[in-house]
Write a protein that holds these residues in place. Structure first.
Motif, PDB file in Angstrom:
ATOM      1  N   UNK A   1       0.781  -1.225   0.000  1.00 50.55           N
ATOM      2  CA  UNK A   1       0.000   0.000   0.000  1.00 50.55           C
ATOM      3  C   UNK A   1       0.813   1.276   0.000  1.00 50.55           C
ATOM      4  N   UNK A   2       2.163   1.168   0.004  1.00 47.72           N
ATOM      5  CA  UNK A   2       2.980   2.375   0.128  1.00 47.72           C
ATOM      6  C   UNK A   2       2.603   3.153   1.377  1.00 47.72           C
ATOM      7  N   UNK A   3       2.290   2.419   2.456  1.00 51.35           N
ATOM      8  CA  UNK A   3       1.645   3.017   3.629  1.00 51.35           C
ATOM      9  C   UNK A   3       2.650   3.520   4.663  1.00 51.35           C
ATOM     10  N   UNK A   4       2.500   4.766   5.065  1.00 49.39           N
ATOM     11  CA  UNK A   4       3.271   5.341   6.162  1.00 49.39           C
ATOM     12  C   UNK A   4       2.904   4.617   7.453  1.00 49.39           C
ATOM     13  N   UNK A   5       3.903   4.056   8.143  1.00 48.51           N
ATOM     14  CA  UNK A   5       3.644   3.282   9.354  1.00 48.51           C
ATOM     15  C   UNK A   5       4.208   3.921  10.617  1.00 48.51           C
ATOM     16  N   UNK A   6       5.185   4.778  10.462  1.00 53.40           N
ATOM     17  CA  UNK A   6       5.804   5.333  11.667  1.00 53.40           C
ATOM     18  C   UNK A   6       6.471   6.663  11.364  1.00 53.40           C
ATOM     19  N   UNK A   7       6.308   7.629  12.275  1.00 48.86           N
ATOM     20  CA  UNK A   7       7.129   8.843  12.312  1.00 48.86           C
ATOM     21  C   UNK A   7       7.514   9.053  13.775  1.00 48.86           C
ATOM     22  N   UNK A   8       8.801   8.923  14.063  1.00 48.55           N
ATOM     23  CA  UNK A   8       9.324   9.091  15.420  1.00 48.55           C
ATOM     24  C   UNK A   8      10.262  10.283  15.439  1.00 48.55           C
ATOM     25  N   UNK A   9      10.044  11.182  16.411  1.00 55.50           N
ATOM     26  CA  UNK A   9      10.889  12.361  16.556  1.00 55.50           C
ATOM     27  C   UNK A   9      12.029  12.065  17.520  1.00 55.50           C
ATOM     28  N   UNK A  10      13.257  12.274  17.067  1.00 55.17           N
ATOM     29  CA  UNK A  10      14.422  12.108  17.931  1.00 55.17           C
ATOM     30  C   UNK A  10      14.478  13.183  19.007  1.00 55.17           C
ATOM     31  N   UNK A  11      13.856  14.323  18.731  1.00 58.64           N
ATOM     32  CA  UNK A  11      13.886  15.439  19.685  1.00 58.64           C
ATOM     33  C   UNK A  11      12.811  15.302  20.755  1.00 58.64           C
ATOM     34  N   UNK A  12      11.578  15.039  20.355  1.00 60.78           N
ATOM     35  CA  UNK A  12      10.474  14.991  21.315  1.00 60.78           C
ATOM     36  C   UNK A  12      10.248  13.588  21.877  1.00 60.78           C
ATOM     37  N   UNK A  13      10.837  12.562  21.224  1.00 61.68           N
ATOM     38  CA  UNK A  13      10.650  11.151  21.606  1.00 61.68           C
ATOM     39  C   UNK A  13       9.187  10.713  21.460  1.00 61.68           C
ATOM     40  N   UNK A  14       8.469  11.330  20.537  1.00 59.38           N
ATOM     41  CA  UNK A  14       7.053  11.033  20.323  1.00 59.38           C
ATOM     42  C   UNK A  14       6.880  10.187  19.070  1.00 59.38           C
ATOM     43  N   UNK A  15       5.994   9.188  19.169  1.00 56.76           N
ATOM     44  CA  UNK A  15       5.508   8.445  18.011  1.00 56.76           C
ATOM     45  C   UNK A  15       4.252   9.160  17.518  1.00 56.76           C
ATOM     46  N   UNK A  16       4.305   9.754  16.324  1.00 52.32           N
ATOM     47  CA  UNK A  16       3.225  10.626  15.858  1.00 52.32           C
ATOM     48  C   UNK A  16       2.148   9.890  15.056  1.00 52.32           C
ATOM     49  N   UNK A  17       2.415   8.673  14.622  1.00 50.69           N
ATOM     50  CA  UNK A  17       1.476   7.945  13.764  1.00 50.69           C
ATOM     51  C   UNK A  17       0.891   6.771  14.538  1.00 50.69           C
ATOM     52  N   UNK A  18      -0.418   6.572  14.392  1.00 54.10           N
ATOM     53  CA  UNK A  18      -1.101   5.441  15.022  1.00 54.10           C
ATOM     54  C   UNK A  18      -0.494   4.134  14.507  1.00 54.10           C
ATOM     55  N   UNK A  19      -0.207   3.223  15.434  1.00 54.66           N
ATOM     56  CA  UNK A  19       0.501   1.989  15.081  1.00 54.66           C
ATOM     57  C   UNK A  19      -0.366   0.975  14.345  1.00 54.66           C
ATOM     58  N   UNK A  20      -1.678   1.045  14.501  1.00 62.25           N
ATOM     59  CA  UNK A  20      -2.569   0.145  13.780  1.00 62.25           C
ATOM     60  C   UNK A  20      -2.486  -1.308  14.221  1.00 62.25           C
ATOM     61  N   UNK A  21      -2.118  -1.544  15.476  1.00 59.99           N
ATOM     62  CA  UNK A  21      -1.928  -2.919  15.960  1.00 59.99           C
ATOM     63  C   UNK A  21      -3.055  -3.392  16.871  1.00 59.99           C
ATOM     64  N   UNK A  22      -3.892  -2.492  17.372  1.00 58.33           N
ATOM     65  CA  UNK A  22      -4.979  -2.857  18.268  1.00 58.33           C
ATOM     66  C   UNK A  22      -6.249  -2.125  17.848  1.00 58.33           C
ATOM     67  N   UNK A  23      -7.376  -2.523  18.418  1.00 61.23           N
ATOM     68  CA  UNK A  23      -8.635  -1.865  18.101  1.00 61.23           C
ATOM     69  C   UNK A  23      -9.193  -2.326  16.772  1.00 61.23           C
ATOM     70  N   UNK A  24     -10.177  -1.585  16.284  1.00 59.77           N
ATOM     71  CA  UNK A  24     -10.867  -1.983  15.059  1.00 59.77           C
ATOM     72  C   UNK A  24     -10.248  -1.386  13.802  1.00 59.77           C
ATOM     73  N   UNK A  25      -9.342  -0.400  13.944  1.00 57.80           N
ATOM     74  CA  UNK A  25      -8.686   0.193  12.784  1.00 57.80           C
ATOM     75  C   UNK A  25      -7.248  -0.297  12.752  1.00 57.80           C
ATOM     76  N   UNK A  26      -7.002  -1.338  11.967  1.00 59.27           N
ATOM     77  CA  UNK A  26      -5.691  -1.979  11.938  1.00 59.27           C
ATOM     78  C   UNK A  26      -4.857  -1.463  10.768  1.00 59.27           C
TER      79      UNK A  26
END
Length: 293
Positions: A17-42
């Motif tokens: 799908x050419x799908x963006x799966x992760x954006x992690x900031x080295x400065x803020x230490x935040x994962x900005x993208x939903x991981x899609x591993x739990x819940x109903x939206x995978x």
């Protein structure tokens, strides 16, 4: 999984799908993208082509080669599950490509090339959709994104700690039918709250399909910090806001050049709202830019 990296961000993209799966900031230490591993939206950020949303009767009627042809079509098109080819890659840029095939022609009649390009610049991620008509006739299509942005930066954060900011005071909204499948073509004026607070009940019955925004920029902010994202989508006439009803903590901000079928649609492709028409041997780009703060 493919990785882009600079001194600010780590970005991971899936060839499915050419799908963006992760954006992690080295400065803020935040994962900005939903991981899609739990819940109903995978999913994390599915790409939508050649159509967006629900399709009436699950099929589309096309003018093609002097005739009309009716073919089945999946909700949100078929590229979400397609295997893309990587045709260019370095630390700051990756280009995915999907071309028409005999199998895909059972769903979509045209000869096409569809590219998704990701470019990393400082703390910005630029995403391009490039649609190329390789056929002898004009080609009809929709294209858009479905990025799920995380609403959990720290352990204490809840979905309700996040809000959106618009640069407009009002816009047009299209209401979903009671089944949440299709929208009415009636234009309803929506006053945009300042801030536009996020809470689960708001999205329980339907998504917000927004039109006629003059300023194509939306910010997602966290009331507990100065962190968030800014999304610019000048090439897209619509934007849809959606979250699901479970405990998953994300908000989808979805720039669309097209939308789910109107209740009144007959199935003819040329009647679809915001349908794009590309002449033979031409191409068109659609760009969105995400800044991670």
């Amino acid at each position: 999984m493919y990785k882009l990296e600079n001194d600010k961000l780590i970005v991971e993209v899936n060839e499915i799908g050419g799908e963006l799966k992760r954006v992690f900031s080295k400065e803020t230490k935040i994962e900005y993208i939903w991981h899609g591993k739990t819940g109903s939206f995978l999913k994390s950020a599915p790409n939508l082509f050649p159509f967006i949303g629900n399709i009436k009767n699950g099929e589309i009627d096309y003018p093609y080669d002097g005739k009309r042809i009716t073919l089945p079509m999946d909700k949100h098109g078929f590229v979400r599950e397609a295997l893309f080819q990587v045709i260019e890659k370095n630390d700051a840029k990756i280009v995915f490509q999907l071309k028409s095939s005999e199998e895909l022609k059972n769903k979509y009649p045209y000869e096409f090339t569809f590219k998704i390009e990701y470019i990393l610049e400082d703390n910005n991620l630029i995403q391009k959709y490039i649609v190329e008509n390789e056929d002898k006739c004009e080609m009809y299509y929709h294209v858009g994104g479905h990025t799920a942005f995380s609403c959990k930066y720290r352990d204490r954060d809840t979905f309700e700690d996040f809000y959106l900011e618009f640069n407009d005071e009002k816009c047009i909204e299209y209401n979903m039918d009671k089944g949440g499948q299709f929208v009415s073509s009636e234009k309803i004026e929506l006053e945009l709250e300042k801030p536009f607070k996020l809470y689960k009940k708001r999205f329980k019955e339907h998504a917000y399909v927004l039109d006629e925004l003059k300023n194509k920029k939306i910010s997602l902010k966290n009331k507990n910090s100065n962190h968030g994202i800014e999304l610019e989508f000048e090439d897209f006439p619509l934007v849809t806001l959606w979250s699901n009803g479970d405990e998953s903590e994300f908000i989808c901000i979805e720039p669309w050049a097209g939308t789910t079928d109107f209740v009144e649609n007959t199935g003819r492709v040329e009647e679809k709202y915001c349908i794009n028409k590309l002449e033979s041997k031409n191409k068109k780009e659609f760009i969105q830019k995400i800044k991670f703060i």
